[in-house]
Design a protein around this motif. Structure first.
Motif, mmCIF file in Angstrom:
data_model
loop_
_atom_site.group_PDB
_atom_site.id
_atom_site.type_symbol
_atom_site.label_atom_id
_atom_site.label_comp_id
_atom_site.label_asym_id
_atom_site.label_seq_id
_atom_site.Cartn_x
_atom_site.Cartn_y
_atom_site.Cartn_z
ATOM 1 N N GLN A 311 36.197 25.154 30.656
ATOM 2 C CA GLN A 311 35.099 25.954 31.170
ATOM 3 C C GLN A 311 34.508 26.730 29.998
ATOM 4 O OE1 GLN A 311 37.100 28.357 34.102
ATOM 5 N NE2 GLN A 311 37.807 29.856 32.617
ATOM 6 N N PRO A 312 33.285 27.244 30.133
ATOM 7 C CA PRO A 312 32.700 28.012 29.032
ATOM 8 C C PRO A 312 33.570 29.215 28.663
ATOM 9 C CG PRO A 312 31.019 27.440 30.639
ATOM 10 C CD PRO A 312 32.332 27.059 31.252
ATOM 11 N N ALA A 472 34.670 44.508 30.999
ATOM 12 C CA ALA A 472 33.551 44.255 31.913
ATOM 13 C C ALA A 472 32.655 43.132 31.396
ATOM 14 C CB ALA A 472 32.728 45.526 32.108
ATOM 15 N N TYR A 473 32.798 42.792 30.094
ATOM 16 C CA TYR A 473 31.906 41.807 29.472
ATOM 17 C C TYR A 473 32.654 40.561 28.988
ATOM 18 C CZ TYR A 473 29.732 46.353 29.404
ATOM 19 O OH TYR A 473 29.279 47.592 29.789
ATOM 20 N N THR A 474 33.909 40.400 29.419
ATOM 21 C CA THR A 474 34.708 39.290 28.882
ATOM 22 C C THR A 474 35.220 38.337 29.954
ATOM 23 O OG1 THR A 474 36.738 40.628 28.932
ATOM 24 C CG2 THR A 474 35.437 40.668 26.903
ATOM 25 N N ALA A 475 34.590 38.335 31.138
ATOM 26 C CA ALA A 475 35.008 37.395 32.184
ATOM 27 C C ALA A 475 34.879 35.959 31.678
ATOM 28 C CB ALA A 475 34.145 37.597 33.428
ATOM 29 N N LEU A 483 40.802 33.431 36.613
ATOM 30 C CA LEU A 483 40.287 34.405 37.573
ATOM 31 C C LEU A 483 38.892 34.837 37.142
ATOM 32 C CD1 LEU A 483 43.495 36.548 38.201
ATOM 33 C CD2 LEU A 483 42.620 34.607 39.515
ATOM 34 N N PRO A 484 37.892 34.618 37.993
ATOM 35 C CA PRO A 484 36.499 34.795 37.562
ATOM 36 C C PRO A 484 36.031 36.241 37.446
ATOM 37 C CG PRO A 484 36.579 34.121 39.856
ATOM 38 C CD PRO A 484 37.988 34.045 39.347
ATOM 39 N N THR A 485 36.652 37.155 38.193
ATOM 40 C CA THR A 485 36.166 38.536 38.222
ATOM 41 C C THR A 485 37.337 39.506 38.190
ATOM 42 O OG1 THR A 485 36.223 38.654 40.641
ATOM 43 C CG2 THR A 485 34.178 37.840 39.623
ATOM 44 N N ASP A 491 43.022 41.167 43.392
ATOM 45 C CA ASP A 491 43.529 40.377 44.518
ATOM 46 C C ASP A 491 44.795 39.617 44.123
ATOM 47 O OD1 ASP A 491 41.409 41.261 46.014
ATOM 48 O OD2 ASP A 491 40.225 39.420 45.813
ATOM 49 N N TRP A 492 44.805 39.053 42.919
ATOM 50 C CA TRP A 492 45.965 38.269 42.473
ATOM 51 C C TRP A 492 47.217 39.143 42.416
ATOM 52 C CZ3 TRP A 492 49.639 38.241 38.653
ATOM 53 C CH2 TRP A 492 50.336 37.049 38.444
#
Length: 627
Positions: A311-312, A472-475, A483-485, A491-492
């Motif tokens: 993924q990117p 906040a800028y490294t997702a 984990l996307p967010t 949640d995890w």
């Protein structure tokens, strides 16, 4: 006759430029989009050279659009719509994981598609249709073009000329009926024959020689036994460019009012961080540098290389592509970490295996990217520069990591949860590992259950505690970017550690993480005068300033590394200038720096000093209007 000869020379020259021109090795350049089947072929070549072979990815290359494609359908669907060619043999080879057969069938398919379009050129009844078929055929031929140019440059020029002659002989409808010309059928057929004969001899044969390395080299070149070095290239769908908006770079010395030109060791390290020359091939030849992944000390969230990224923002640095000797034969791309605040975040590496930044950096250069052993001076410079990376200022945090009154109420409630012990965490809190007064670190590795054991009975992996500053800028998050967010992170932990959080508490804890990870000015701000080029120009001239220190020492090795890097990048960056009138001056300035390098190579130190003095004078003039 004179005009015809002139046109022939002009066409040959244009053909040469079209075939042989390419981006400078030090600076990557964006390429034009690919047709679906040509893209799938190039992906097949690239992926087919990885070990172990990613057969699922090879199949996907033909069934799905490549990443960033302008087409919404994959190559096979495109073929069903645009062609009468049957791809069954290719699919059979992929299904049976037959590398040679997959190469042969894919190569023949592209050659047949070119022939199919050439047939349409000859059969077209009007110039517009003929010219469209020529364009399509040429775009397909692009899949072979670099292989032909590498192996047989003279032939590549002849074929380039044939393409131009084919296109120019299709005729024209003119403008409003005026200037219409008929097709020159004889020239069309002759030009087509040049192309088709070469395809028949090299890409449409019955038996291809076995390939150790898959490439678009013509068969005659393979059979000749000549040693041909194929320049490395990235497949369609790759993205190695800086992200937009551009992350803000915060350097400790600048915050204290110190100019980088007064810190020659740091400035040289800054240059090395941006230099592809310190790596081995293919990274060096593709223009990849430390800053490619760690864009301005942060994460390049757009970086993607098929076969090396899932993924990117992720990359498998110990796979087959960058350094085969270092290949661990595991498909395990890692999320690129931020390097902000690096002097606070040791030990280094995702699992904290490197106690020192120096050892970590050497491993990246030599093992991961196959570079030559750096000199002690290079290591000193790189480490000195990276230790200046600082965290982004955040006015919602005190120096000891506590929220200020300006923080949102939800974040303040989340701060209390962050500091609350939970049984599922062994009666510890989130803050036990992410210690607010220590940059949200504990400098230890922990097994939190996010890494699956490599085999039955194996110990799972412990990972180094990452900082929460700037997140906040490294997702995305976690070592593998799974984990996307930040909400997904909360949640995890709640689900896997049975924290028992309510929905409101999850929301508040997420707000706290977002606030801790925020910044006042996370991105560079540009305007009509303060442009991206002006920023790049200032950086490059700062790099060059270290020549003042290196020239008196007659340090040829490190001067040449600098001039080779900066001269090429300065010329490439000139293409981004909005002030077109000043562009030739920047090209000339890059040439002046190259002159320094040329003189050093010749051992003419007086000439090197003269060229360097001229560079400094001209740089001051250009800087005032270079934007």
């Amino acid at each position: 006759m004179v005009i015809r000869n002139f046109l022939g020379v002009l066409l040959a020259t244009l053909a040469s430029v079209l075939v042989l021109s390419g981006p400078a090795a030090a600076t990557p350049a964006k390429e034009t989009p690919w047709l679906p089947e040509a893209a799938a072929y190039r992906l097949t070549l690239f992926l087919g050279n990885l070990e172990p072979l990613p057969w699922d990815d090879i199949e996907t290359a033909w069934t799905d659009p490549y990443r960033g494609s302008e087409f919404s359908i994959g190559a096979l669907t495109w073929l069903d719509r645009e062609s009468d060619i049957d791809a069954a043999q290719l699919l059979n080879a992929i299904t049976h994981e037959d590398r040679q057969a997959a190469f042969v069938e894919a190569t023949r398919l592209i050659a047949l598609r070119i022939e199919e379009e050439l047939d349409r050129v000859i059969a077209a009844e009007d110039p517009a249709r003929a010219q469209q078929a020529v364009r399509t055929a040429r775009e397909l031929y692009r899949a072979f073009a670099d292989g032909i140019a590498t192996a047989e440059s003279d032939v590549a020029r002849q074929i380039g000329l044939a393409w131009l002659e084919l296109n120019s002989s299709t005729g024209s409808v003119g403008v409003l009926g005026a200037g219409a010309t008929s097709a020159d059928r004889d020239t069309m057929v002759a030009a087509r024959r040049v192309i088709s004969d070469y395809l028949a001899q090299n890409y449409l044969i019955d038996d291809f020689a076995p390939r150790q390395t898959l490439s678009a080299l013509p068969e005659t070149a393979i059979l000749s036994g000549r040693a041909i070095e194929v320049p490395p290239s990235l497949p369609p769908g790759s993205d190695i460019f800086d992200q937009d908006p551009l992350p803000r770079l915060v350097l400790n010395f600048e915050e204290q009012g110190i100019d980088e030109t007064d810190l020659p060791l740091v400035a040289y390290g800054d240059m090395l961080f941006d230099s592809a020359q310190i790596f081995g091939s293919p990274a060096r030849d593709l223009g990849l540098a430390c800053s490619t992944c760690h864009n301005r000390s942060d994460v390049n969230q757009r970086l993607f290389i098929p076969g090396a990224s899932h993924q990117p923002g992720a990359i498998d640095v110990d796979g087959a592509f960058f350094n085969p000797i270092f290949n661990d034969r595991r498909d395990d791309p890692l999320d690129i970490p931020s390097l902000r605040g690096l002097r606070f975040t040791g030990p280094y590496g995702r699992d904290g295996r490197f106690a020192s930044l120096r050892d970590f950096t050497r491993n990246v250069v030599v093992n991961e990217f196959g570079g030559a052993e750096p000199t002690p001076f290079m290591m000193d410079a790189l480490v000195a520069y990276m230790l200046e990376f600082d965290f982004l200022p955040n006015s919602m945090l005190t120096p000891d990591g506590q929220l200020t009154e300006s923080a949102p109420e939800a974040a303040q409630r989340g701060e209390a949860i962050f500091n609350t012990p939970f049984a599922g965490l062994g009666d510890r809190s989130c803050a036990s590992c992410h210690m607010p007064d220590a940059n949200f670190l504990d400098r230890q590795a922990h097994d939190i259950g996010s890494v699956a054991p490599a085999y039955e009975g194996a110990r799972a992996g412990a990972l180094d505690t990452p900082t929460l500053l700037g997140t906040a800028y490294t997702a995305p998050y976690f070592h593998d970017g799974s984990l996307p967010t930040l909400a997904a992170v909360v949640d995890w932990f709640d689900e896997t550690k049975t924290l028992g959080l309510t929905e409101a508490e999850r929301t508040d804890l997420t707000a706290y993480l977002q606030t801790v990870g925020a910044a006042d000015e996370p991105y560079e701000a540009f305007d009509a005068e303060n442009t991206a080029f002006r920023l790049a120009f200032a950086e490059l001239t700062t790099f060059a300033s270290t020549i003042d220190t290196l020239l008196p020492r007659r340090d040829a090795e490190h001067i040449l590394l600098l001039t080779d890097t900066v001269a090429a990048d300065l010329a490439a960056d000139a293409s981004t200038m909005s002030n077109l009138a000043a562009r030739p001056e920047v090209y000339a300035l890059a040439g002046r720096l190259a002159d320094v390098g040329a003189a050093v190579r010749d051992g003419d130190w007086a000439a090197a000093e003269a060229s360097w003095s001229a560079f400094q004078t001209e740089a001051d003039t250009v800087e005032a209007r270079a934007f």
